[in-house]
Design a protein around this motif. Structure first.
Motif, PDB file in Angstrom:
ATOM      1  N   ARG A 250      -6.162  14.796 -48.782  1.00  0.00           N
ATOM      2  CA  ARG A 250      -6.893  14.764 -47.510  1.00  0.00           C
ATOM      3  C   ARG A 250      -7.386  13.351 -47.233  1.00  0.00           C
ATOM      4  N   PRO A 252      -7.515   9.953 -45.803  1.00  0.00           N
ATOM      5  CA  PRO A 252      -6.845   9.447 -44.591  1.00  0.00           C
ATOM      6  C   PRO A 252      -5.867   8.308 -44.857  1.00  0.00           C
ATOM      7  N   LEU A 253      -6.199   7.428 -45.814  1.00  0.00           N
ATOM      8  CA  LEU A 253      -5.283   6.321 -46.114  1.00  0.00           C
ATOM      9  C   LEU A 253      -3.990   6.851 -46.722  1.00  0.00           C
ATOM     10  N   LYS A 256      -1.941   8.486 -44.179  1.00  0.00           N
ATOM     11  CA  LYS A 256      -1.272   7.508 -43.323  1.00  0.00           C
ATOM     12  C   LYS A 256      -0.002   6.992 -44.020  1.00  0.00           C
ATOM     13  N   TYR A 259       2.635   9.703 -44.002  1.00  0.00           N
ATOM     14  CA  TYR A 259       3.244   9.883 -42.674  1.00  0.00           C
ATOM     15  C   TYR A 259       4.256   8.767 -42.396  1.00  0.00           C
ATOM     16  N   MET A 260       3.856   7.537 -42.735  1.00  0.00           N
ATOM     17  CA  MET A 260       4.780   6.417 -42.525  1.00  0.00           C
ATOM     18  C   MET A 260       6.026   6.573 -43.398  1.00  0.00           C
ATOM     19  N   LEU A 417      -4.369  -1.543 -52.022  1.00  0.00           N
ATOM     20  CA  LEU A 417      -5.480  -1.802 -52.935  1.00  0.00           C
ATOM     21  C   LEU A 417      -5.857  -0.498 -53.604  1.00  0.00           C
ATOM     22  N   GLU A 444      -0.601   1.260 -46.764  1.00  0.00           N
ATOM     23  CA  GLU A 444      -1.419   1.499 -45.566  1.00  0.00           C
ATOM     24  C   GLU A 444      -1.425   0.285 -44.642  1.00  0.00           C
ATOM     25  N   HIS A 445      -1.021  -0.871 -45.164  1.00  0.00           N
ATOM     26  CA  HIS A 445      -1.027  -2.090 -44.358  1.00  0.00           C
ATOM     27  C   HIS A 445       0.369  -2.473 -43.859  1.00  0.00           C
ATOM     28  N   LYS A 463      13.058   1.530 -34.857  1.00  0.00           N
ATOM     29  CA  LYS A 463      12.118   2.630 -34.602  1.00  0.00           C
ATOM     30  C   LYS A 463      10.687   2.118 -34.444  1.00  0.00           C
ATOM     31  N   ARG A 464      10.552   0.812 -34.401  1.00  0.00           N
ATOM     32  CA  ARG A 464       9.263   0.134 -34.223  1.00  0.00           C
ATOM     33  C   ARG A 464       8.233   0.516 -35.289  1.00  0.00           C
ATOM     34  N   ARG A 476      -2.139 -10.355 -48.028  1.00  0.00           N
ATOM     35  CA  ARG A 476      -3.216  -9.545 -47.475  1.00  0.00           C
ATOM     36  C   ARG A 476      -4.051  -8.930 -48.601  1.00  0.00           C
TER      37      ARG A 476
ATOM     38  N   ALA B  22      -6.977  -0.782 -42.349  1.00  0.00           N
ATOM     39  CA  ALA B  22      -5.575  -0.367 -42.434  1.00  0.00           C
ATOM     40  C   ALA B  22      -5.183   0.663 -41.387  1.00  0.00           C
ATOM     41  N   PHE B  23      -6.150   1.206 -40.682  1.00  0.00           N
ATOM     42  CA  PHE B  23      -5.805   2.284 -39.747  1.00  0.00           C
ATOM     43  C   PHE B  23      -5.246   1.739 -38.440  1.00  0.00           C
ATOM     44  N   PHE B  58      -7.378  -8.073 -38.481  1.00  0.00           N
ATOM     45  CA  PHE B  58      -5.965  -7.975 -38.098  1.00  0.00           C
ATOM     46  C   PHE B  58      -5.783  -7.537 -36.649  1.00  0.00           C
ATOM     47  N   ASN B 214     -12.752  10.530 -37.355  1.00  0.00           N
ATOM     48  CA  ASN B 214     -12.085  10.634 -38.645  1.00  0.00           C
ATOM     49  C   ASN B 214     -10.711   9.986 -38.502  1.00  0.00           C
ATOM     50  N   PRO B 215     -10.295   9.197 -39.500  1.00  0.00           N
ATOM     51  CA  PRO B 215      -9.003   8.501 -39.375  1.00  0.00           C
ATOM     52  C   PRO B 215      -7.822   9.438 -39.147  1.00  0.00           C
ATOM     53  N   ARG B 216      -7.957  10.706 -39.620  1.00  0.00           N
ATOM     54  CA  ARG B 216      -6.841  11.630 -39.442  1.00  0.00           C
ATOM     55  C   ARG B 216      -6.622  11.985 -37.978  1.00  0.00           C
TER      56      ARG B 216
END
Lengths: 513, 281
Positions: A250, A252-253, A256, A259-260, A417, A444-445, A463-464, A476, B22-23, B58, B214-216
């Motif tokens: 759960r 978020p990082l 992310k 998902y990527m 990180l 994440e970056h 696909k950008r 970074r 990072a988001f 960034f 929330n980032p999600r």
């Protein structure tokens, strides 16, 4: 000698075979005669079940200096390795080498056996916990030999790892030695890591807490390889056996990143009917599987097989018709165990079939996409999953380098990180998996693509997706938390990291305590 | 700029501040108000100031939500950020007098900060135009439906019918003054479908973006606000047709009549998708 990933490898390593430096993922092509194993007659009426573990150890003639093996399907709930070594120690046997496919926290008592000279050598694919720390600090005179899952089977079949006695923990066994992992109170599912041990060890002892009448069904490893059967109270703690992370992250990082990674898989063009796929059992890997599943559902894609390390998540995908088959070397949760027992499309395979590079073709060669983690990854895309940023051993290849080599697309998912430690570094502490077999890093970056895979880079850019140079990610990471100081190691080599083909990809030196 | 997604980040947590870099949001709202306990206000200010002066965001805009003007905390909040690279100060429970007071303080410090008022009271909704006019530093608004509902004594629902008037009024105001406006955050962080529907609602009313708590929530909001591939492709076809000289008055693309508003929308679509309108071949 400098090997093909730029690591300084001594031409001679005390206590290790003749050193062959790593020269490329596919430069050593194995061919030869498989090792032989002993056969013997069991007469009609002769019993295989013995009264105690000590009886078995005496019957097989275990003596000083021999090599014994274990599988790790009971993971951090395993009782068998400790009980065997305790008995061996009581019998006064010493100088034993052990070849477990992995070692966990629960194997802490092994440290005392090493101190007392009962155990003098370890060959394994993965170590965590007190044994890993003790090895890193130089407790053994001989270096630990660390292999991949497929590499271990290769070494056994090539005769480089000769097992005198294999002790096979069996969740179920019958009185004549037929074994499976899907029934009984300590069910762990697939016994994929134990097949080579059974086939190539001189003697094989089955240890079970669920002894059933003949014949057991289904049969995973059959009676023709088994010398003796011993019944004990418990072979393991179920809470530790099915202990893989089975819930989707759960964080978020991590979500992310996952998902990527799924977008990378989609953009690669490999996510079409017939796709084959493997992820680990960590929270991020499972999240990648979830996102990939969503795409497959949406586009009505039916995959050919899911490979693993199987979790309940993959079982659900099989049931939903998103995969035709699951090929399974180990189960991570009870849902996977149940599926292997009940579903004929869920197939147990040996770790040799899974990843051995010299066996006329491993399953990983047919794998389209693998999602893997990393403790560190460097500018050459070499990945470390063997040692931590403090230099201590805290893992090992397992299937990492096997799947990276075999698959069409190797995606590493990792936070840039971890706490205040950069994951992208100039040079990894230890090379586990060579960069030539790694295609994409997702953090994440941003997403870095191995320069060898310009084709993938183009697809991701089209696909950008946020493609950046790995150097930019390194910069970074250093900008956010500084460049970590180099770890100071002693001279003593405490571990040899063998690539799957038996060459030396790196060595692990003693940490300074 | 506020952009399409603006993420609230509690300013007391180094880990959250680090992660926020990072988001894939357009702006970050570092919160010194509700998410920071009274005992943590000082340390949060210190941490936030260090982060603003030393971290690379960034390309994301950074907005600092200061404490309510009813408290004795807001002035100190501003003191800590007036000379940092932050883009703006977000002012809760905005009123015309309050915005003027904040603006005067920023003038005294010769700060470059813009102001983003939060419209979250019944009076704020009524006076939204005066709030915008209270300072030339006002560059965008945020609608805060939770406090607004509290002020109105009404219960919030998933569908949001009860806030339609306020939501529409604020959306109209942002366009009347040509500025950005963030739609109210959706507070159920596990209801992604509810978030999607709520975001669609805000977009349909004219908001230029939405705040995320929330980032999600970021990806869901972006998916609603950013043009789909089909929309981008259609916009490209419109502008290519225009370039080929088919644009004498009205012309047809994909069977649809294209006139000036459609051309303008096509250009907006491409800009939102991050494409250069001038470089359409």
């Amino acid at each position: 000698m400098i090997n093909a990933v730029g690591r300084e490898i001594p031409s001679k390593i005390e206590g290790y075979k003749k050193v062959t430096p790593f020269s490329g993922a596919f430069s050593i092509l194995g061919s030869g005669v498989r090792a032989s194993s002993r056969y013997k007659t069991v007469l009609p009426g002769e019993a295989k079940v013995l009264g105690s573990l000590r009886d078995a150890i005496e019957r097989v003639g275990l003596s000083n200096g021999m090599t014994i093996s274990f599988h790790h399907h009971l993971r951090n709930g395993d009782y068998v390795l400790n009980m065997v070594l305790d008995e061996i120690a009581k019998m006064g046997i010493r100088d034993i080498r052990i070849a477990p496919s992995a070692l966990f926290e629960c194997h802490a008592p092994l440290v005392e056996h090493i101190k007392k000279g009962v155990v003098v050598g370890i060959e394994t694919n993965y170590i965590v916990g007190p044994v890993a720390s003790a090895v890193s600090e130089g407790i053994l005179d001989l270096p630990v030999i660390m292999r991949s899952h497929g590499g271990r089977d290769r070494a056994i079949e090539a005769g480089e790892l000769h097992i005198d006695v294999a002790f096979i923990a069996a969740p179920s066994a019958d009185v004549y030695g037929n074994v499976n992992g899907v029934c009984g109170p300590s069910a762990c599912g697939s016994l994929g890591y134990a097949f080579s041990d059974a086939r190539y060890a001189d003697h094989v002892v089955v240890i079970t807490d669920n002894l059933v009448d003949y014949p057991l069904f289904p049969i995973s490893i059959d009676q023709t390889f088994i010398d003796y059967v011993v019944k004990v109270d418990k072979i393991g703690d179920p809470r530790g056996i099915v202990s893989g992370t089975t819930s989707i992250t759960r964080d978020p990082l991590e979500l992310k990143i996952a998902y990527m990674a799924s977008q990378v898989v989609e953009a690669s063009g490999l996510l079409v009917d017939g796709v084959s796929f493997q992820t680990g059992a960590g929270g991020t890997s499972l999240a990648v599987a979830k996102f990939v599943r969503d795409i497959m559902r949406e586009r009505k894609i039916v995959g050919s097989f899911g490979l693993g390390g199987i979790t309940g998540f993959f079982v659900d995908m099989l049931k939903e018709g998103l995969f035709k088959v699951l090929l399974d070397t180990q189960c991570f949760d009870l849902k996977a165990v149940e599926s292997l027992r009940e579903d004929r499309n869920h197939v147990e395979i040996s770790s040799s079939m899974y990843g051995n590079p010299h066996n006329k073709g491993a399953v990983v060669n047919n794998l389209d996409v693998i999602i893997l983690g990393a403790t560190e990854i460097d500018l050459d895309f070499n990945v470390n999953v063997t040692t931590g940023s403090n230099g201590y051993i805290m893992g090992g290849s397992g299937g990492h380098s096997d799947t990276a080599a075999g698959s069409k697309l190797t995606v590493i998912v990792a936070n840039l990180l971890r706490g205040r430690i950069p994951i992208v570094v100039d040079k990894v502490t230890t090379v586990t998996t060579p960069g030539e077999t790694v295609d994409v890093l997702v953090t994440e970056h941003g997403i870095a693509v191995n320069p060898r895979r310009e084709d993938i880079k183009r697809k991701l850019t089209d696909k950008r997706l946020p493609v950046v140079d790995i150097l930019e990610l390194r910069n970074r990471a250093y900008k956010l938390c500084g460049r970590p100081e180099d770890i100071e190691f002693g001279d003593k080599i405490v571990g040899v990291v063998e690539y799957r083909d038996g060459t030396v990809i790196d060595v692990i030196r003693r940490v300074k305590v | 700029m506020l952009g399409v997604v603006s993420l609230f980040v509690p300013a007391f947590s180094p880990a959250m501040i680090n992660a926020s870099l990072a988001f894939d949001c357009d702006s970050l709202i570092f919160d010194l108000e509700d998410s920071v306990a009274l005992s943590e206000k000082d340390s949060a200010r210190e941490l936030l100031r260090e982060a603003l002066l030393n971290l690379d965001f960034f390309g994301k805009s950074v907005i600092v939500r200061i404490n309510s003007l009813d408290s004795d905390l807001w002035y100190k909040d501003l003191e800590y950020v007036v000379d940092t690279p932050a883009w703006g100060a977000m002012v809760p429970k905005a009123s015309p007098q309050g915005i003027k007071a904040v603006s005067d303080v920023l003038d005294r410090f010769e700060s470059k900060l813009f102001i983003v008022p939060i419209i979250e009271t019944a009076l704020g909704v009524e006076l939204v135009i005066d709030i915008i006019r209270a300072s030339s530093r006002v560059k965008g608004l945020l609608f805060g439906a939770e406090d607004y509902a509290l002020d109105m004594g009404i219960r919030r629902t998933r569908e949001g019918e009860e806030i339609l008037f306020a939501r529409s009024r604020i959306a109209n105001a942002i366009h009347a003054f040509g500025m950005e406006g963030l739609d109210t955050p959706f507070t159920d962080i596990n209801d992604m479908e509810g978030l999607r529907l709520d975001t669609l609602k805000g977009k349909s009313l004219g908001y230029t973006g939405k705040a995320a708590i929330n980032p999600r929530q970021i990806e869901v909001i972006k998916k609603v606000y950013l043009p789909s591939e089909e929309e981008v492709e259609f916009a490209l076809r419109v502008l290519r047709a225009l370039k080929r000289g088919e644009g004498r008055g009205v012309f047809i693309v994909d069977g649809r009549m294209v006139d000036a508003p459609i051309i303008a929308r096509a250009k907006l679509t491409l800009r939102r998708a991050g494409l250069e309108v001038d470089q359409v071949d």
